[in-house]
Write an enzyme that holds these catalytic residues in place. Structure first.
Site, short mmCIF file in Angstrom:
data_model
loop_
_atom_site.label_atom_id
_atom_site.label_comp_id
_atom_site.label_asym_id
_atom_site.label_seq_id
_atom_site.Cartn_x
_atom_site.Cartn_y
_atom_site.Cartn_z
N CYS A 147 0.82 -1.20 0.00
CA CYS A 147 0.00 0.00 0.00
C CYS A 147 0.86 1.26 0.00
O CYS A 147 1.55 1.54 -0.97
CB CYS A 147 -0.98 -0.03 1.16
N HIS A 159 -3.68 -5.56 1.14
CA HIS A 159 -3.54 -5.85 2.57
C HIS A 159 -4.03 -7.27 2.83
O HIS A 159 -5.00 -7.72 2.22
CB HIS A 159 -4.38 -4.88 3.40
#
Length: 495
Positions: A328, A424
């Site tokens: 991310c 994630h």
């Protein structure tokens, strides 16, 4: 109509989240439909539901304990700190904007209808709702317009169990001081006290418990031992950030100031022979087997922090022989540049670490979605991950791309020893984590075998059961069930 019970604490990290999770598992084991609830959570660890809505991971953990699907109505308000004096405010899973602390303090009472709507939706599905408070109900500067502690208890007429942390010292002062600072109608809601995280012989506590009950006028419902369960922590006070010894396979996670979603690496915490170290300086990096750049709530600010303290230069140097993985915000940092035309973070543009051929442009709209698929064909150290099925979620404010569309579409982007992904939870699925560790061991020339004999989901299930077993042993569950009998409320009185 659902029964309710609320867990409050004398301070942050007193154990509210775990006690809530443990009660959720107990009630589930006893045959009830149970759900967790927290009206307002402040955390940088968040999760995306199947509907693409954002919520705090603490309630996801508690939903897992209850064996139900996480829903945003379990956490209608999520505050994600963007700096020391302000937060991004997320209501019912979507961002409504950034607010300084004072502005939110004056605004939050307007969110009561959202809180009650979420609670009512949840009670339609549950027999019992276990509510978690936040911080302490005795923070007298915040009691006005409270929506998460005694204010929440008042809204739904919840009996309260108050937990104190004896491991940090002063537990009797914690509990009695909290009770003294409560209004009489608030104190009347506290039906039991819990002394949490106890180590040693409980008989030594007995004189103190007797005096506590005499002075407080409320029974102690349990002395819960310090539990070595490995479940997700809240953000800032997690014990995971403490210094750890390096194991056979050592993972160095960069702990920048606005680190987010460090729960991505919890899967490695239970693996024998693996160390997960959160490092903040060049001196702490040492010689890890992999370096991980996690998510960030302020990607540009955290990249500047690494640039200023020498971490960026050290990582670039080590990447010649050490795998570097960005997730991310960490993935965005690894690219050639970051541009912020709408001042989502700090505005302007910033040179990236230039380890991946990518450019990121920050956008006003947050990407929120669950994702599944197959990891692309990789080379080098992590070639064994090629073709593995993954499941996770994306949550980011920027779009990342480069000239080759195949790079833009790839779930894991690679250039030599550097890898990046927006996903994630990518390590949580199947045997991805163990395959990753074995690949690092093979590169190191050592043999590694995960002796747990179970996948991560099975391991977490065993931890929830251990948590429930411990609470059954040390909490007066008969008293807890008694509190539930007086927990119904009249919806009409709160509109």
């Amino acid at each position: 109509m659902a029964k309710v019970i609320m867990i409050q604490g004398t301070m942050s990290n007193a154990g509210k989240s775990l006690i809530t999770a443990g009660l959720c598992r107990i009630f589930h084991q006893d045959g009830y439909r149970v759900a967790p609830f927290k009206s307002q959570n402040m955390a940088l660890n968040s999760y995306i539901t199947t509907e693409g809505l954002e919520m705090g991971r603490a309630q996801v953990m508690q939903a897992e304990a209850a064996r139900i699907e996480p829903q945003v109505c379990m956490n209608p308000i999520l505050l994600k700190p963007t700096n020391d004096i302000g937060s991004q405010v997320i209501v019912n899973g979507t961002v409504i904007g950034n607010m300084p602390a004072r502005e939110y303090f004056n605004y939050k009472k307007k969110l009561v209808p959202d809180i009650l709507k979420a609670f009512h939706k949840l009670e339609e599905q549950a027999d019992i709702i276990v509510i978690e408070g936040a911080g302490s109900p005795a923070e007298i500067n915040l009691k006005e317009n409270d929506i998460v502690n005694m204010g929440m208890a008042e809204m739904v007429n919840a009996p309260v169990l108050l937990a104190g942390d004896i491991d940090r010292g002063g537990v009797f002062a914690q509990l009695l001081g909290t009770l003294m600072l409560l209004e009489e109608q608030e104190k009347s809601r506290v039906k039991g006290l819990i002394i949490n995280k106890f180590r040693g012989d409980v008989s030594i506590l007995e004189p103190g418990i007797q005096m506590l009950e005499e002075k407080g006028g409320i029974p102690v419902c349990g002395v819960v031992p310090y539990m070595k369960v490995q479940l997700e922590d809240e953000d800032s006070l997690t014990g995971k950030f403490k210094h750890r010894k390096e194991a056979l396979i050592d993972l160095a996670v960069i702990r920048y100031p606005r680190i987010s979603n460090f729960t991505d690496f919890d899967v490695f915490e239970h693996m024998e022979g693996v160390s997960v170290r959160y490092v903040t300086s060049v001196q702490e990096i040492h010689h890890p087997d992999a370096i991980i750049l996690p998510g960030s709530k302020n990607t540009m600010g955290d990249l500047k922090w690494m640039r200023e303290n020498g971490m960026e230069a050290m990582i670039k140097k080590l990447s010649a022989d050490t795998p570097v993985i960005g997730i991310c915000g960490g993935y965005q940092m690894l690219g050639e540049s970051l541009e912020d035309p709408y001042s989502v973070e700090e505005g302007g543009s910033l040179r990236g670490m230039e380890l991946l051929p990518l450019k990121t442009v920050m956008s006003r709209e947050k990407v929120r979605r669950q994702v599944t698929g197959t990891i692309d064909s990789l080379t080098g150290t992590l070639v064994a991950l090629s073709g593995k099925e993954y499941k996770g979620y994306e949550i980011h404010m920027g779009h990342t791309a480069q000239e080759k569309s195949s790079i833009q579409d790839a779930v894991v982007v690679q250039k030599e020893n550097v890898y990046g992904t927006y996903v994630h939870g990518i390590f949580d699925e199947g045997d991805i984590a163990s395959t990753f560790i074995r690949a690092l061991a093979e590169k190191k020339g050592v043999h590694y075998e995960d002796n747990q004999g179970m996948n991560y989901q099975q391991y977490k299930e065993s931890q929830y059961d251990l948590l429930a077993d411990t609470l059954r042993k040390y909490l007066d569950m008969e008293a807890v069930y008694g509190m539930l009998q007086e927990a119904e409320y009249d919806k009409s009185r709160i509109g």
